[in-house]
Design an enzyme around this catalytic site. Structure first.
Site, PDB file in Angstrom:
ATOM      1  N   LYS A 171      68.793  39.145 -27.425  1.00 30.05           N
ATOM      2  CA  LYS A 171      67.737  38.425 -28.133  1.00 30.05           C
ATOM      3  C   LYS A 171      67.497  37.055 -27.518  1.00 30.05           C
ATOM      4  O   LYS A 171      66.356  36.662 -27.275  1.00 30.05           O
ATOM      5  CB  LYS A 171      68.089  38.285 -29.615  1.00 30.05           C
TER       6      LYS A 171
ATOM      7  N   ASP B  99      64.306  39.459 -34.053  1.00 29.78           N
ATOM      8  CA  ASP B  99      65.148  38.756 -35.013  1.00 29.78           C
ATOM      9  C   ASP B  99      64.891  39.330 -36.401  1.00 29.78           C
ATOM     10  O   ASP B  99      64.220  40.349 -36.555  1.00 29.78           O
ATOM     11  CB  ASP B  99      64.886  37.248 -34.959  1.00 29.78           C
TER      12      ASP B  99
END
Length: 221
Positions: A120, A138
């Site tokens: 991420k 997220d």
């Protein structure tokens, strides 16, 4: 979801937010990398508050090493998991100097090899700094994707795959921020503001709120 609906969704999100970007404050690739590492399980507002003074002192990996572990901790104590995050930032700063000449690398493989950097974080850096069409999933992106009907994936990686297969090319660079900001300010986990949502027409969320909650009236005598 039909391709025409997906295109309409991103066109509407893009019209509502024509210049989407990260809300983390940074001044160069290194400070963004540090900010994103610090943002895990923390809010952008909290990270920005903690890094305001830090980034006045620190702009490079070497300056971070000069500040030292204790010095870094003194700046970020208000952020959750600050001890482990501080250790990771010091270690990744050492790695950047030793392996990359002090520069932030621009490949996912090199980024995820850095301390505290996962997929991420790498995707955020690649998107924001290097303009790549990556999607960092997220909690906001995960939630919005499920509610809209873009994915039913059980993991962030599965949702990422679903999104990459559907996002129109013209929105490939901005899709990440469009979904995050939509989730942060409209499609919130609690009390989503569906009545002012620009994509409510296509959204498959079953519990849409058609109007804002009524304000409590004055108590009667």
């Amino acid at each position: 979801m039909p391709k025409a609906d997906v295109e309409a969704i991103f066109d509407a999100l893009g019209t509502a937010n024509p210049s989407p970007k990260t809300e983390l404050n940074y001044s160069n690739p290194y400070t963004l990398l540090v900010a994103v590492v610090l943002s895990a399980q923390a809010t952008d507002v909290g990270v920005n508050r903690a890094t305001a003074k830090l980034f006045e002192q620190v702009q490079t990996p070497q300056q971070m090493l000069d500040l030292g572990l204790d010095g870094l901790k003194s700046h970020i104590r208000t952020i959750g998991l600050f001890n482990s995050k501080a250790a990771n930032v010091i270690r990744l700063s050492e790695q950047l100097i030793g392996l990359h000449g002090g520069q932030v690398p621009r490949t996912e493989k090199e980024l995820v090899a850095l301390a505290g950097v996962g997929r991420k974080t790498a995707n955020v850096v690649l998107n924001e700094i290097f303009g790549e069409a990556t999607l960092a999933v997220d909690t906001h992106v995960f939630r919005v994707s499920h509610r809209i009907g873009l994915s039913s994936g059980k993991t962030p990686d599965a949702v990422e795959r679903d999104l990459l297969a559907q996002v129109p090319q013209r929105w490939a660079k901005d899709a990440h921020h469009l979904l995050i900001l939509h989730g942060r300010y409209l499609c919130k986990a609690r009390a989503p503001e569906c009545w002012r949502c620009p994509i409510a027409l296509w959204c498959r969320f079953a519990d849409k709120a058609s109007e804002p909650p009524a304000k409590a009236g004055r108590p009667t005598a």
